[in-house]
Scaffold this motif. Sequence first.
Motif, PDB file in Angstrom:
ATOM      1  N   GLN A 114       0.812  -1.215   0.000  1.00  0.00           N
ATOM      2  CA  GLN A 114       0.000   0.000   0.000  1.00  0.00           C
ATOM      3  C   GLN A 114       0.847   1.267   0.000  1.00  0.00           C
ATOM      4  O   GLN A 114       0.371   2.332  -0.350  1.00  0.00           O
ATOM      5  N   ASN A 115       2.084   1.166   0.429  1.00  0.00           N
ATOM      6  CA  ASN A 115       2.918   2.352   0.583  1.00  0.00           C
ATOM      7  C   ASN A 115       4.182   2.308  -0.264  1.00  0.00           C
ATOM      8  O   ASN A 115       5.172   2.932   0.059  1.00  0.00           O
ATOM      9  N   GLU A 116       4.129   1.578  -1.348  1.00  0.00           N
ATOM     10  CA  GLU A 116       5.280   1.462  -2.234  1.00  0.00           C
ATOM     11  C   GLU A 116       5.484   2.759  -3.015  1.00  0.00           C
ATOM     12  O   GLU A 116       4.536   3.416  -3.406  1.00  0.00           O
ATOM     13  N   CYS A 117       6.706   3.077  -3.220  1.00  0.00           N
ATOM     14  CA  CYS A 117       7.051   4.267  -3.989  1.00  0.00           C
ATOM     15  C   CYS A 117       7.389   3.827  -5.404  1.00  0.00           C
ATOM     16  O   CYS A 117       8.480   3.339  -5.672  1.00  0.00           O
ATOM     17  N   ASP A 118       6.451   3.989  -6.308  1.00  0.00           N
ATOM     18  CA  ASP A 118       6.617   3.537  -7.685  1.00  0.00           C
ATOM     19  C   ASP A 118       7.230   4.649  -8.528  1.00  0.00           C
ATOM     20  O   ASP A 118       6.614   5.683  -8.763  1.00  0.00           O
ATOM     21  N   THR A 119       8.440   4.428  -8.985  1.00  0.00           N
ATOM     22  CA  THR A 119       9.137   5.423  -9.793  1.00  0.00           C
ATOM     23  C   THR A 119       9.273   4.972 -11.246  1.00  0.00           C
ATOM     24  O   THR A 119      10.070   5.539 -11.987  1.00  0.00           O
ATOM     25  N   THR A 120       8.481   3.976 -11.652  1.00  0.00           N
ATOM     26  CA  THR A 120       8.616   3.453 -13.019  1.00  0.00           C
ATOM     27  C   THR A 120       8.062   4.401 -14.075  1.00  0.00           C
ATOM     28  O   THR A 120       8.578   4.453 -15.181  1.00  0.00           O
ATOM     29  N   SER A 121       7.027   5.137 -13.760  1.00  0.00           N
ATOM     30  CA  SER A 121       6.463   6.076 -14.740  1.00  0.00           C
ATOM     31  C   SER A 121       6.032   7.348 -14.024  1.00  0.00           C
ATOM     32  O   SER A 121       4.865   7.583 -13.785  1.00  0.00           O
ATOM     33  N   SER A 155       5.142  11.094 -13.385  1.00  0.00           N
ATOM     34  CA  SER A 155       4.445  12.124 -14.150  1.00  0.00           C
ATOM     35  C   SER A 155       4.582  13.473 -13.444  1.00  0.00           C
ATOM     36  O   SER A 155       4.439  13.549 -12.221  1.00  0.00           O
ATOM     37  N   TYR A 156       4.840  14.501 -14.231  1.00  0.00           N
ATOM     38  CA  TYR A 156       4.892  15.850 -13.656  1.00  0.00           C
ATOM     39  C   TYR A 156       3.562  16.178 -12.979  1.00  0.00           C
ATOM     40  O   TYR A 156       3.524  16.607 -11.826  1.00  0.00           O
ATOM     41  N   ALA A 157       2.456  15.970 -13.693  1.00  0.00           N
ATOM     42  CA  ALA A 157       1.143  16.351 -13.179  1.00  0.00           C
ATOM     43  C   ALA A 157       0.729  15.534 -11.958  1.00  0.00           C
ATOM     44  O   ALA A 157       0.222  16.085 -10.979  1.00  0.00           O
ATOM     45  N   ALA A 158       0.957  14.240 -11.995  1.00  0.00           N
ATOM     46  CA  ALA A 158       0.474  13.371 -10.921  1.00  0.00           C
ATOM     47  C   ALA A 158       1.438  13.244  -9.750  1.00  0.00           C
ATOM     48  O   ALA A 158       1.008  13.071  -8.612  1.00  0.00           O
ATOM     49  N   ASP A 159       2.740  13.334 -10.011  1.00  0.00           N
ATOM     50  CA  ASP A 159       3.729  13.065  -8.959  1.00  0.00           C
ATOM     51  C   ASP A 159       4.542  14.284  -8.529  1.00  0.00           C
ATOM     52  O   ASP A 159       4.695  14.542  -7.340  1.00  0.00           O
ATOM     53  N   ILE A 160       5.067  15.019  -9.498  1.00  0.00           N
ATOM     54  CA  ILE A 160       5.992  16.107  -9.182  1.00  0.00           C
ATOM     55  C   ILE A 160       5.269  17.378  -8.752  1.00  0.00           C
ATOM     56  O   ILE A 160       5.613  17.979  -7.733  1.00  0.00           O
ATOM     57  N   PHE A 161       4.255  17.800  -9.510  1.00  0.00           N
ATOM     58  CA  PHE A 161       3.568  19.040  -9.151  1.00  0.00           C
ATOM     59  C   PHE A 161       2.969  18.999  -7.744  1.00  0.00           C
ATOM     60  O   PHE A 161       3.089  19.991  -7.009  1.00  0.00           O
ATOM     61  N   ILE A 199      11.426  12.646  -7.665  1.00  0.00           N
ATOM     62  CA  ILE A 199      12.077  13.785  -8.326  1.00  0.00           C
ATOM     63  C   ILE A 199      13.306  13.314  -9.097  1.00  0.00           C
ATOM     64  O   ILE A 199      13.527  13.721 -10.239  1.00  0.00           O
ATOM     65  N   THR A 200      14.089  12.438  -8.498  1.00  0.00           N
ATOM     66  CA  THR A 200      15.278  11.904  -9.160  1.00  0.00           C
ATOM     67  C   THR A 200      14.900  11.186 -10.454  1.00  0.00           C
ATOM     68  O   THR A 200      15.511  11.417 -11.507  1.00  0.00           O
ATOM     69  N   ALA A 201      13.896  10.333 -10.392  1.00  0.00           N
ATOM     70  CA  ALA A 201      13.457   9.595 -11.581  1.00  0.00           C
ATOM     71  C   ALA A 201      12.944  10.546 -12.656  1.00  0.00           C
ATOM     72  O   ALA A 201      13.223  10.363 -13.846  1.00  0.00           O
TER      73      ALA A 201
END
Length: 106
Positions: A18-25, A27-33, A95-97
Amino acid sequence: SSCVYNNEEELYADYYAQNECDTTSVSYAADIFPIIQGNCNSAGCHVAGGGAPGIFTNYAGLKAKVDNGSFENRVLVLRDMPPTGSLTDCQINLITAWLQAGAPDN
């Protein structure tokens, strides 16, 4: 009595799922912003009329700081931004990904 061998991954498998940090895809809009909005645009910092250089309320403003290297330097190398406290390991990994993917506007 008996001996039991439990490893952390098995004991907490549901938590990690439930708390995995998925860095495979990333997205600026969904993850970074959302990271930027919650840590850089708050308290009048990287907003129009704010006290910090650069406006991060849109992709173009952030991308300018990404392109000149100052965003990566302050957030990932020096880790002195945001000044209100450290980002989580997951936020740093996202951010790194994103940066490694060329900081796309996706």
